[in-house]
Motif scaffolding. Structure first.
Motif, PDB file in Angstrom:
ATOM      1  N   GLY A 466       0.809  -1.200   0.000  1.00 24.96           N
ATOM      2  CA  GLY A 466       0.000   0.000   0.000  1.00 24.96           C
ATOM      3  C   GLY A 466       0.848   1.257   0.000  1.00 24.96           C
ATOM      4  O   GLY A 466       2.026   1.236   0.368  1.00 24.96           O
ATOM      5  N   VAL A 467       0.219   2.341  -0.415  1.00 22.88           N
ATOM      6  CA  VAL A 467       0.887   3.637  -0.518  1.00 22.88           C
ATOM      7  C   VAL A 467       0.213   4.585   0.464  1.00 22.88           C
ATOM      8  O   VAL A 467      -1.022   4.681   0.526  1.00 22.88           O
ATOM      9  CB  VAL A 467       0.805   4.193  -1.946  1.00 22.88           C
ATOM     10  N   LEU A 468       1.029   5.292   1.238  1.00 23.47           N
ATOM     11  CA  LEU A 468       0.550   6.322   2.151  1.00 23.47           C
ATOM     12  C   LEU A 468       0.942   7.679   1.568  1.00 23.47           C
ATOM     13  O   LEU A 468       2.125   7.966   1.384  1.00 23.47           O
ATOM     14  CB  LEU A 468       1.157   6.137   3.543  1.00 23.47           C
ATOM     15  N   VAL A 469      -0.043   8.512   1.285  1.00 26.38           N
ATOM     16  CA  VAL A 469       0.192   9.823   0.689  1.00 26.38           C
ATOM     17  C   VAL A 469       0.263  10.851   1.817  1.00 26.38           C
ATOM     18  O   VAL A 469      -0.685  10.999   2.599  1.00 26.38           O
ATOM     19  CB  VAL A 469      -0.919  10.195  -0.308  1.00 26.38           C
ATOM     20  N   VAL A 470       1.385  11.563   1.907  1.00 23.40           N
ATOM     21  CA  VAL A 470       1.593  12.589   2.916  1.00 23.40           C
ATOM     22  C   VAL A 470       1.454  13.946   2.229  1.00 23.40           C
ATOM     23  O   VAL A 470       2.211  14.250   1.292  1.00 23.40           O
ATOM     24  CB  VAL A 470       2.978  12.454   3.572  1.00 23.40           C
ATOM     25  N   CYS A 471       0.491  14.764   2.653  1.00 22.25           N
ATOM     26  CA  CYS A 471       0.245  16.016   1.935  1.00 22.25           C
ATOM     27  C   CYS A 471      -0.270  17.087   2.876  1.00 22.25           C
ATOM     28  O   CYS A 471      -0.824  16.798   3.941  1.00 22.25           O
ATOM     29  CB  CYS A 471      -0.751  15.800   0.797  1.00 22.25           C
ATOM     30  N   ASP A 472      -0.051  18.318   2.460  1.00 15.88           N
ATOM     31  CA  ASP A 472      -0.608  19.491   3.124  1.00 15.88           C
ATOM     32  C   ASP A 472      -1.917  19.830   2.419  1.00 15.88           C
ATOM     33  O   ASP A 472      -1.912  20.187   1.236  1.00 15.88           O
ATOM     34  CB  ASP A 472       0.368  20.661   3.033  1.00 15.88           C
ATOM     35  N   PRO A 473      -3.062  19.709   3.101  1.00 18.82           N
ATOM     36  CA  PRO A 473      -4.342  19.923   2.404  1.00 18.82           C
ATOM     37  C   PRO A 473      -4.507  21.332   1.851  1.00 18.82           C
ATOM     38  O   PRO A 473      -5.309  21.548   0.952  1.00 18.82           O
ATOM     39  CB  PRO A 473      -5.393  19.620   3.491  1.00 18.82           C
ATOM     40  N   ARG A 474      -3.760  22.297   2.366  1.00 21.40           N
ATOM     41  CA  ARG A 474      -3.877  23.663   1.861  1.00 21.40           C
ATOM     42  C   ARG A 474      -3.106  23.861   0.564  1.00 21.40           C
ATOM     43  O   ARG A 474      -3.311  24.850  -0.136  1.00 21.40           O
ATOM     44  CB  ARG A 474      -3.373  24.648   2.903  1.00 21.40           C
ATOM     45  N   LYS A 475      -2.204  22.936   0.244  1.00 19.79           N
ATOM     46  CA  LYS A 475      -1.391  23.080  -0.953  1.00 19.79           C
ATOM     47  C   LYS A 475      -1.629  21.976  -1.977  1.00 19.79           C
ATOM     48  O   LYS A 475      -1.304  22.146  -3.149  1.00 19.79           O
ATOM     49  CB  LYS A 475       0.100  23.101  -0.570  1.00 19.79           C
ATOM     50  N   ALA A 476      -2.157  20.838  -1.540  1.00 21.89           N
ATOM     51  CA  ALA A 476      -2.379  19.723  -2.454  1.00 21.89           C
ATOM     52  C   ALA A 476      -3.535  20.036  -3.393  1.00 21.89           C
ATOM     53  O   ALA A 476      -4.548  20.607  -2.988  1.00 21.89           O
ATOM     54  CB  ALA A 476      -2.662  18.446  -1.671  1.00 21.89           C
ATOM     55  N   HIS A 477      -3.384  19.650  -4.653  1.00 23.90           N
ATOM     56  CA  HIS A 477      -4.420  19.853  -5.653  1.00 23.90           C
ATOM     57  C   HIS A 477      -5.212  18.561  -5.834  1.00 23.90           C
ATOM     58  O   HIS A 477      -4.658  17.463  -5.802  1.00 23.90           O
ATOM     59  CB  HIS A 477      -3.808  20.274  -6.987  1.00 23.90           C
ATOM     60  N   ARG A 478      -6.510  18.728  -6.037  1.00 27.28           N
ATOM     61  CA  ARG A 478      -7.356  17.557  -6.235  1.00 27.28           C
ATOM     62  C   ARG A 478      -6.932  16.768  -7.459  1.00 27.28           C
ATOM     63  O   ARG A 478      -6.935  15.532  -7.439  1.00 27.28           O
ATOM     64  CB  ARG A 478      -8.817  17.992  -6.376  1.00 27.28           C
ATOM     65  N   ASP A 479      -6.553  17.449  -8.514  1.00 28.02           N
ATOM     66  CA  ASP A 479      -6.121  16.743  -9.722  1.00 28.02           C
ATOM     67  C   ASP A 479      -4.841  15.955  -9.469  1.00 28.02           C
ATOM     68  O   ASP A 479      -4.670  14.850 -10.013  1.00 28.02           O
ATOM     69  CB  ASP A 479      -5.898  17.739 -10.863  1.00 28.02           C
ATOM     70  N   ASP A 480      -3.937  16.500  -8.651  1.00 28.69           N
ATOM     71  CA  ASP A 480      -2.705  15.773  -8.336  1.00 28.69           C
ATOM     72  C   ASP A 480      -3.006  14.489  -7.562  1.00 28.69           C
ATOM     73  O   ASP A 480      -2.430  13.429  -7.834  1.00 28.69           O
ATOM     74  CB  ASP A 480      -1.756  16.656  -7.522  1.00 28.69           C
ATOM     75  N   LEU A 481      -3.913  14.590  -6.599  1.00 32.36           N
ATOM     76  CA  LEU A 481      -4.251  13.406  -5.805  1.00 32.36           C
ATOM     77  C   LEU A 481      -4.942  12.358  -6.669  1.00 32.36           C
ATOM     78  O   LEU A 481      -4.674  11.153  -6.536  1.00 32.36           O
ATOM     79  CB  LEU A 481      -5.138  13.808  -4.638  1.00 32.36           C
ATOM     80  N   ALA A 482      -5.834  12.804  -7.545  1.00 30.32           N
ATOM     81  CA  ALA A 482      -6.487  11.848  -8.442  1.00 30.32           C
ATOM     82  C   ALA A 482      -5.471  11.208  -9.383  1.00 30.32           C
ATOM     83  O   ALA A 482      -5.563  10.010  -9.699  1.00 30.32           O
ATOM     84  CB  ALA A 482      -7.589  12.556  -9.238  1.00 30.32           C
ATOM     85  N   ARG A 483      -4.487  11.984  -9.821  1.00 33.00           N
ATOM     86  CA  ARG A 483      -3.447  11.445 -10.704  1.00 33.00           C
ATOM     87  C   ARG A 483      -2.595  10.406  -9.968  1.00 33.00           C
ATOM     88  O   ARG A 483      -2.247   9.373 -10.538  1.00 33.00           O
ATOM     89  CB  ARG A 483      -2.564  12.596 -11.193  1.00 33.00           C
ATOM     90  N   ILE A 484      -2.281  10.673  -8.699  1.00 34.67           N
ATOM     91  CA  ILE A 484      -1.519   9.684  -7.921  1.00 34.67           C
ATOM     92  C   ILE A 484      -2.306   8.380  -7.800  1.00 34.67           C
ATOM     93  O   ILE A 484      -1.747   7.283  -7.964  1.00 34.67           O
ATOM     94  CB  ILE A 484      -1.197  10.266  -6.530  1.00 34.67           C
ATOM     95  N   ARG A 485      -3.594   8.496  -7.500  1.00 32.34           N
ATOM     96  CA  ARG A 485      -4.411   7.282  -7.391  1.00 32.34           C
ATOM     97  C   ARG A 485      -4.422   6.499  -8.707  1.00 32.34           C
ATOM     98  O   ARG A 485      -4.281   5.270  -8.714  1.00 32.34           O
ATOM     99  CB  ARG A 485      -5.842   7.665  -7.002  1.00 32.34           C
ATOM    100  N   GLU A 486      -4.555   7.208  -9.833  1.00 29.74           N
ATOM    101  CA  GLU A 486      -4.568   6.526 -11.121  1.00 29.74           C
ATOM    102  C   GLU A 486      -3.229   5.844 -11.400  1.00 29.74           C
ATOM    103  O   GLU A 486      -3.188   4.706 -11.885  1.00 29.74           O
ATOM    104  CB  GLU A 486      -4.892   7.532 -12.224  1.00 29.74           C
TER     105      GLU A 486
END
Length: 571
Positions: A466-486
């Motif tokens: 599994g992958v654990l994504v570490v991010c700052d919610p104020r700076k992370a983009h929704r498209d980036d997170l969706a791209r990581i999942r894909e």
């Protein structure tokens, strides 16, 4: 009608009320826009109330009537059928009436300006015309309202009189020839029949003229005379301020909604969950950055408890518990916080009694080794399919055991600069090294570069559970997170969840300083694994002896404290 619902990956159902509440909370993120809207609304209301000045309204009313001889005679036509009140209202606002009123007021050149303050209305189902005039002073408003009312009545009287005069003139033109003809008939033969016929026509015309002269041409009756108003009209300053505030709130909310629509960043945990299709495992509290040094990454207090909570949650997640391989990544930018997360999760797993191996898979800018403390006197007896090779490259070269304070110790394979990072990460030794998590109660934690900066993390996605994504919610983009999942799911991996953090959660100096320190120690940026020879091995970071045979099971790893001579300190 069914309520709108939304399902989250964790199986929770978000009802329509919850979604609306979440959206409202998102709008409140842009409080500055809402406050600015309120300020603009208040300023606009104050400007209208102060700059516009007070205005006074005076009203005069008349009842319109038509010209008639005897309004009480049987069979007389009713006034409402004789008067077209719509036409009369248009006449009251015409240029002819305005010009007459301007002459009455002594300002014939200001016809247009005088008309601008006039409003003529007709109450429903009545023959009443209401003249309403708005001016800056009460006396002026009353004077002009009465002037327009008088001008209308005078204009209507003149029009009626002109029409009567015109009709009388027409009858007289017909009457004069008949009288001459009757005189000629009397002189010639005095025929009684001819005289009777002409006399009848003359009498009829005289009767019509008499009726027209007898008409009452009163245009209407004054019902209400305008007097100076005692108070200004309009909403007033306070009401204008209230209306301005309400409009300002609407403008602010609209601006916040527009900003929300076009904001690419994660607006809430719900947005993050929908983008990753994985739950939020935890949120790290903000901590101040401290000085970098040995074990500076290890958290204390609330942050340490949060790491323990995340470790327990992962340990009992069936997707992770079967094979216990974890890849820690950040979406973009630096991996300072991701490095802190990987170290603290390794310590938390070690505290749970697991045999932990932390692998730094950053083969481009490795810098984690100098920030961890070597556990002197502890040797990692590690039976593995990846034998250590003297002077070998990554991952068969350097090894060390990290002291994690009260959490114990865990194995660590530091990163090393490699020309072809992708080939190194997909090599057989890496696969065998990660496979050591197959041993009972063993955990492998891998730290990789930013997932969207390099393909290194994706190359490891199918080798971990599994992958654990570490991010700052104020700076992370929704498209980036969706791209990581894909990318992760496309590579055969699974996104276990996300760990949120603020700006300063690493609790230590950034990796840039550690990289500079490592570069100075290894000689112009050369990595420790690139050294060869006995001297280089003597001054390198402490090694972990993995060549010793396993005591019981060749597929397990254990920690054992042994006595060994002191080694030269690292420069």
């Amino acid at each position: 009608m069914t309520a709108m619902t939304e399902y989250t990956p964790s199986g929770q159902i978000l009802a329509e009320a919850d979604l609306l509440r979440d959206q409202f909370k998102q709008l409140l993120r842009y409080r500055l826009l809402i406050v600015l809207g309120v300020v603009v609304g208040l300023a606009g209301g104050a400007w209208i109330g102060l700059v516009g000045g007070d205005s006074y309204v005076a009203t005069s009313e008349v009842t319109v009537r038509s010209a008639t001889a005897d309004p009480f005679a049987p069979g007389a036509i009713t006034p409402d059928k004789q008067v077209s009140i719509g036409s009369e209202r248009q006449t009251a606002t015409s240029n002819a009436v305005a010009l007459r009123a301007a002459e009455e007021l002594g300002a014939p050149e200001d016809v247009g300006r005088l008309r601008s303050g006039l409003q003529v209305t007709n109450p429903p189902n009545t023959l009443v015309l209401r003249f309403t005039y708005t001016a800056s002073s009460p006396d002026t408003a009353a004077e002009r309202a009465n002037a327009f009312r008088k001008a209308y009545l005078d204009n209507r009287r003149e029009q009626t009189q002109a029409q009567i005069d015109h009709m009388i003139e027409g009858y007289e033109k017909q009457l004069n020839p008949l009288e001459k003809q009757r005189k000629e008939v009397v002189k010639k033969d005095g025929s009684q029949s001819s005289q009777s016929s002409l006399s009848g026509k003359i009498s009829e015309l005289n009767s019509s003229i008499a009726k027209l002269k007898a008409l009452d041409i009163t245009p209407g009756y004054v019902v209400r005379t305008a007097g100076p108003p005692t108070a200004p009209s309009g909403p007033g300053l306070y009401l204008l301020l209230g209306l301005g505030a309400a409009v300002g709130v609407a403008i602010g909310l609209l601006a916040a909604w527009v900003r929300l629509v076009f904001d690419p960043t994660v607006r809430s945990e719900g947005d993050l969950v929908r983008a990753l299709r994985a739950p939020v495992l935890g949120a790290l509290p903000k901590t101040r950055r401290g000085k970098s040094g040995a074990n500076a990454l290890l958290a204390k207090g609330r942050a340490a408890e949060e790491y323990r909570s995340v470790a327990f949650r992962l340990a009992y997640d069936q997707r992770f518990a079967d094979r216990r391989r974890l890849l820690v990544v950040a979406p973009r930018g630096g991996i300072d916080t991701a490095a802190a997360v990987s170290v603290n999760l390794a310590a938390a797993f070690g505290e749970m009694g697991r045999e932990v191996l932390l692998v730094e898979a950053d083969l481009r800018t490795p810098a984690l080794e100098v920030r961890l403390r070597d556990a002197d006197g502890i040797r990692l007896v590690w039976a593995t399919r990846v034998p250590r090779q003297a002077g070998g490259g990554w991952p068969t070269g350097d090894r060390m055991v990290v002291e994690a304070g009260e959490s114990g110790a865990f194995g660590f394979i530091p990163g090393a600069r490699m020309r072809n990072a992708a080939r190194a990460l997909t090599s057989a030794p890496v696969t065998q090294m990660i496979a050591t998590a197959d041993a009972q109660a063993a955990v492998v934690v891998v730290l990789a570069p930013a997932a969207l900066a390099y393909a290194d993390a994706i190359a490891l996605a199918d080798r971990v559970d599994g992958v654990l994504v570490v991010c700052d919610p104020r700076k992370a983009h929704r498209d980036d997170l969706a791209r990581i999942r894909e990318l992760v799911t496309g590579a055969g991996g699974t996104v276990l969840g996300a760990l949120l953090h603020g700006e300063d959660t690493s609790g230590a100096g950034s990796l840039e300083g550690a990289r500079a320190k490592r570069s100075g120690q290894s000689g112009h940026g050369a990595s420790t694994s690139s050294r060869t020879g006995k001297d280089a091995r003597d001054v390198a970071s402490p090694r972990v002896d993995i060549s010793a045979p396993a005591e019981k099971d060749s597929s397990t790893m254990a920690l054992r404290r042994v006595d060994r001579p002191a080694r030269p300190t690292r420069p």
